[in-house]
Design an enzyme around this catalytic site. Structure first.
Site, mmCIF file in Angstrom:
data_model
loop_
_atom_site.group_PDB
_atom_site.id
_atom_site.type_symbol
_atom_site.label_atom_id
_atom_site.label_comp_id
_atom_site.label_asym_id
_atom_site.label_seq_id
_atom_site.Cartn_x
_atom_site.Cartn_y
_atom_site.Cartn_z
ATOM 1 N N GLU A 7 51.117 -87.205 102.552
ATOM 2 C CA GLU A 7 51.208 -85.815 102.095
ATOM 3 C C GLU A 7 51.911 -85.659 100.748
ATOM 4 O OE1 GLU A 7 51.619 -85.475 106.628
ATOM 5 O OE2 GLU A 7 52.217 -86.849 105.055
ATOM 6 N N ASP A 80 51.471 -87.262 108.492
ATOM 7 C CA ASP A 80 52.519 -87.150 109.510
ATOM 8 C C ASP A 80 51.966 -87.294 110.938
ATOM 9 O OD1 ASP A 80 54.457 -86.837 107.613
ATOM 10 O OD2 ASP A 80 54.513 -84.653 107.738
ATOM 11 N N ASP A 82 51.868 -85.681 113.697
ATOM 12 C CA ASP A 82 51.837 -84.483 114.534
ATOM 13 C C ASP A 82 50.526 -83.760 114.311
ATOM 14 O OD1 ASP A 82 52.126 -83.407 112.029
ATOM 15 O OD2 ASP A 82 53.941 -82.266 112.462
ATOM 16 N N GLU A 84 49.746 -81.033 112.605
ATOM 17 C CA GLU A 84 49.458 -80.689 111.214
ATOM 18 C C GLU A 84 49.049 -81.921 110.418
ATOM 19 O OE1 GLU A 84 49.383 -77.594 109.615
ATOM 20 O OE2 GLU A 84 49.436 -76.919 111.681
ATOM 21 N N TYR A 296 60.762 -88.954 112.229
ATOM 22 C CA TYR A 296 60.037 -87.710 111.967
ATOM 23 C C TYR A 296 60.748 -86.519 112.580
ATOM 24 C CZ TYR A 296 56.113 -84.624 111.101
ATOM 25 O OH TYR A 296 55.338 -83.595 110.644
ATOM 26 N N ARG A 298 59.705 -83.231 113.108
ATOM 27 C CA ARG A 298 59.027 -82.187 113.892
ATOM 28 C C ARG A 298 58.628 -82.785 115.233
ATOM 29 N NH1 ARG A 298 57.193 -80.915 108.643
ATOM 30 N NH2 ARG A 298 57.870 -78.832 107.990
ATOM 31 N N HIS A 343 56.469 -88.167 121.215
ATOM 32 C CA HIS A 343 57.280 -88.151 120.006
ATOM 33 C C HIS A 343 58.718 -88.515 120.333
ATOM 34 C CE1 HIS A 343 54.383 -85.295 117.697
ATOM 35 N NE2 HIS A 343 53.994 -86.555 117.674
#
Length: 902
Positions: A7, A80, A82, A84, A296, A298, A343
């Site tokens: 990203e 990432d 997740d 998103e 990470y 989130r 996670h």
């Protein structure tokens, strides 16, 4: 050499360091595609087909990736780990396939890593997979739902509730929480109660404090001592009796550490300890993650990888000794709804390094890393061991009894490095240390104190407690908390004051409207159930199109039901709902809605054409009484300017008024009449409160502009005045002249005090600054524009280098080198800038033939007709695009709400 896409450039830099020259690592700069902010981007008539568009500032990043794939026929998507991140990878692959940058034989793989460390990254590269389709479908469902709510509900708000900005699927539910808490605070009636405390002494001379728990042989409840008289009786009862220690009981206790951080608890603790908002916390954590310092950020999981647990235990042993390491590792499991245990928790990537060892220079990053590091080590440390002691002191007749509590820390355990903060300060007697006290010994009364208390309303939400409450209700998800809390503040629905969230009147209006006409969609259970359905989609257990169909069937019907609503009907309903807030009972029992101005009309909420709400009289236009939206403020109303203006007094036979105007408050000399249609007026400066304005100040304002005198060099007048942008000087024959020189004055008082010498100096400095403005420096000539002609150059600007062509200036991205910028890259920047400003880069016209330059001598009249026709065509052509642009702009304005968020 495969192309790896992440990203951010910071993440790309860190990963490139680990992968080396065998890979090309590029950044997508976040999402590259989004739904255009207009109606029809989610086609509800075509099975919810979604129209995606590459953002203008993302085109160059997609092009860079496409160009890299020409030489490197392999794509690795490493965004990432997740939802998103999965969506960004999916968007990238789709966009590149549409550009035909990915061939049939181009291998495309997806890799994820929870931490940006060499071990994690290289291990991830060995285990590629495909893009997770269910996770992408969950993203599509959420994005479609948020779009459908935002772009269908927001226009309803605009039409029926002027001044409201927008509504969102989760945002509106979050706002409801804050509004309802505020209503609880307003409705709260404090209740008085008293406590009695005694300062007692031991035979050894030490002191301790005890509170009265039994009076008249009866155990006291909280409100049993309800007033000062009862408190005095209780004090007398204690004072008149001899006391001794009835019992001493010591019990061992333990306090266990809190689990490691997940997204919500990190936001809560950062808010408690550092007053960091959710957005600031996540932004800071993002930079720590990209630098490879933490995992990470989130996540809603609190489990820790086995190797991380081992590393934490070893670090504890090395730093604090074996006594602080429990016999077996602590294991944490999330009890929250829909926790994604896949996670990991938020933890340091290297347990041995504290903030000092990493030499983190940024203050926010250093504080947040220190918090994460301490919490992670603490969660694997031994429990703190305590001894809790309870001492009961009583009179011989048993009529009076007092209790003292305290504790002794036997072993600090995890508390040596970390203790979780509290949302609201609580006085805990158990935390006090007690002296040595023996059963049966006398208790010397040294001081008896009655204390008055009042019950307190429930505390207003902080960002920390709001996130905690949303998590408890199952509303929203870790990746959305920060944006939701930020959005309701940015839109003026909620005010953050001393870390507490207070609903603005605009937020109350929106909540009242939605509660009455869209109640189902801001119910906590409905929103939580929908979140569960979306989690089922991400797990592959539910079809996302079916979720959308069921939601849209009911929601579109609710939207249709409001089409016939009249604004007056809506306002009447909101008046009724908000009546306790807008029209609270008056002290004398009179009707709180009776107009205080005319005594006949009823007060009610009204809306202005310009948006926003106010309280007005139903007897309008005969009565023009108004007050700001919200509860009445007698002090403010006493000094407020009435609709007909406030008479300040007389000067030279003229009445002087201060009045409210369309563009703000102003002073007026005389009254408006047929003979005096334009009485002298002067705006009240922003620095002055119009409600406190006196006659002397108004007369001073009405005397402006002030003539200082003729300029000593040219004899032209110099004036001092107050304008739109503040106090200024004007060098011109009159203040109405458009020419001349203007110079700003430093302060408002200078308008009345500045002399000619200082005025001449300020005007000279203004002229000198104008002359000193030289042309922008050219850093490099690139060449002629290949399509439209004209020189293209790189110029030196105040805020950095930029590309210049004709009247278009395009800022160079920070990562671009002005010396290496190619014509192709410059043209792309120019076209992007032109598109943003609504200009067009037209192609260079072909050169005219030489024969066409000389008109035929014999037929001059024949040349005029085509010229007229050409002029007519040119005029017609000029008109058509303007009409088209206006229509398009009008359509966009009518159909585009603020970008909807959850």
């Amino acid at each position: 050499m495969p192309v790896v896409v992440v990203e951010s450039p910071a993440k790309a830099k860190t990963i490139n360091k680990y992968l080396g020259s065998d890979y090309t690592v590029l950044a997508s700069y976040g999402h590259v595609r989004d739904l255009p902010p207009k109606n029809g981007s989610v086609d509800t008539d075509n099975d919810f087909e979604m129209l995606w568009e590459i953002a203008s500032d993302s085109k160059k990043h997609v092009k860079a990736i496409a160009d890299a794939l020409k030489d490197d026929n392999a794509l690795i998507l490493a965004t990432d780990p997740d939802r998103e991140g999965e969506a960004i990878s999916w968007h990238l692959e789709e966009a590149l396939r549409k550009r035909k940058a990915i061939n049939k034989d181009t291998p495309v793989s997806r890799v994820v890593f929870n931490a940006i460390t060499k071990t994690a990254v290289t291990e991830a590269m060995k285990n590629p997979r495909e893009v997770d389709a269910p996770l992408v479908e969950a993203y599509l469902a959420r994005r479609a739902l948020d779009y459908l709510v935002g772009f269908n509900l927001s226009p309803v708000l605009w039409r029926k509730l002027p001044g409201a900005k927008s509504a969102g699927r989760v945002q509106s539910v979050c706002l409801r929480l804050i509004v309802e808490r505020e209503m609880e605070v307003e409705a709260f009636k404090p209740r008085e109660y008293w406590t009695v405390k005694a300062l007692l002494g031991t035979p050894g001379g030490n002191e301790y404090e005890a509170r009265l728990t039994v009076l008249g042989g009866k155990k006291l409840d909280r409100y049993d001592i309800g007033n000062e008289t009862s408190a005095s009786v209780a004090v007398q009862a204690v004072t008149s009796r001899d006391l001794s220690v009835k019992s001493v009981e010591a019990k061992p206790g333990a306090r266990n550490p809190s689990p490691p951080f997940m997204t919500s608890t990190l936001q809560q603790e950062a808010s408690r300890k550092f007053s960091m908002g959710a957005r600031q916390t996540m932004s800071t954590a993002q930079r720590l993650y990209e630098a490879g310092h933490i995992t990470y950020m989130r996540t809603d999981g609190i489990d820790m990888a086995p190797e991380a647990v081992t590393a934490a235990r070893e670090a504890i042993k090395d730093r604090y000794g074996a006594d602080y390491v429990p016999g077996s590792p602590r294991v944490y499991k999330n009890k929250a709804k829909n926790a994604q245990e896949a996670h990991e928790c938020i933890r340091p990537t290297d347990m041995t390094k504290d903030a000092a060892a990493l030499h983190i220079s940024d203050n926010d990053q250093r504080k947040l890393y220190d918090l994460i590091w301490k919490r992670t080590l603490a969660c694997q440390m031994e429990a703190a061991r305590l001894e809790r002691t309870t001492v009961d002191v009583a009179s011989a007749d048993g009529q009076v009894e007092l209790r003292a509590t305290g504790q002794v820390m036997l072993f600090d355990g995890f508390m040596r490095i970390y203790e979780e903060g509290r949302d609201d300060a609580v006085v805990d007697d158990d935390d006090k240390r007690l002296p040595m006290i023996k059963q049966g010994e006398p208790a010397e009364k040294r001081k008896i104190t009655p204390d008055q208390h009042f019950t307190q309303p429930p505390p207003r939400y902080t960002e920390a407690t709001l996130v905690k409450r949303m998590e408890e209700l199952g509303i929203g998800r870790p990746s959305t908390y920060a944006s939701i809390v930020t959005t309701i503040q940015d839109r003026g629905y909620v005010l953050k004051d001393k870390n507490r969230l207070i609903p603005e009147d605009k937020g109350r209006l929106v909540t009242a409207f939605l509660s009455n006409y869209f109640a189902k969609y801001i119910e906590y259970d409905f929103t939580a159930d929908l979140e569960e359905e979306l989690d089922d989609v991400s797990a592959g257990d539910r079809d996302y199109k079916e979720v959308l169909r069921r939601f849209w069937r009911d929601f579109s019907a609710a939207i249709a039901d409001t089409s016939e609503l009249r604004i007056t009907e809506v306002l009447d309903k909101i008046n009724e709902v908000l009546s306790p807030h807008l029209f609270p009972p008056t002290p004398d029992g009179t009707d709180p809605r009776l107009c205080p101005n005319c005594g006949q009309g009823k007060l009610s909420m009204r809306t202005a054409r310009s948006g926003g709400a106010f309280i007005g009289c139903s007897n309008y236009p005969e009565c023009r009484y108004t007050r700001p939206f919200g509860p009445p403020n007698p002090e403010a109303e006493a000094s407020a300017i009435p609709p007909e203006g406030k008479l300040l007094g007389e000067d030279m036979g003229d009445k002087i008024y201060v009045m409210k105007g369309r563009f703000g408050p102003y002073c007026q000399r005389g009254e408006l009449s047929e003979e005096n249609k334009k009485p002298p007026r002067q705006s009240v400066p922003k620095e002055w409160n119009p409600e406190d304005l006196g006659l002397e100040d108004a007369v001073r304002l009405l005397a402006l502009p002030r003539l200082i005198g003729p300029h000593p060099e040219d004899g032209v007048n110099v004036w001092a005045n107050i304008g739109r942008y503040g106090p200024y000087l004007k060098h011109a024959e009159s203040t109405s002249d458009r020419g001349g020189t203007n110079a700003n004055l430093e302060g408002l008082e200078d308008v009345w005090t500045v002399g000619m010498n200082h005025a001449v100096q300020l005007l000279a400095e203004k002229l000198a600054s104008r002359k000193g403005r030289g042309a922008a420096k050219t850093l490099r000539e690139i060449g002629e524009h290949p399509n439209a002609g004209g020189p293209v150059a790189i110029m030196e600007g105040k805020y950095g280098p930029y590309v210049k062509w004709e009247k278009i200036n395009a800022t160079l991205p920070k990562e671009s080198d002005p010396e290496k910028l190619t014509m192709e890259e410059a043209v792309q920047l120019i076209e992007e800038r032109a598109a943003k400003s609504g200009k067009k880069v037209t192609k260079k016209a072909a050169p005219k033939k030489a024969a066409a330059k000389k008109p035929a001598a014999k037929k001059p009249a024949a040349k005029k007709a085509p010229a007229k026709a050409a002029t007519a065509k040119k005029t017609t052509a000029a008109k058509k695009p303007a009409a088209k642009t206006t229509t398009k702009a009008a359509t966009k304005t009518a159909a585009t709400p603020d970008t909807p968020t959850e």
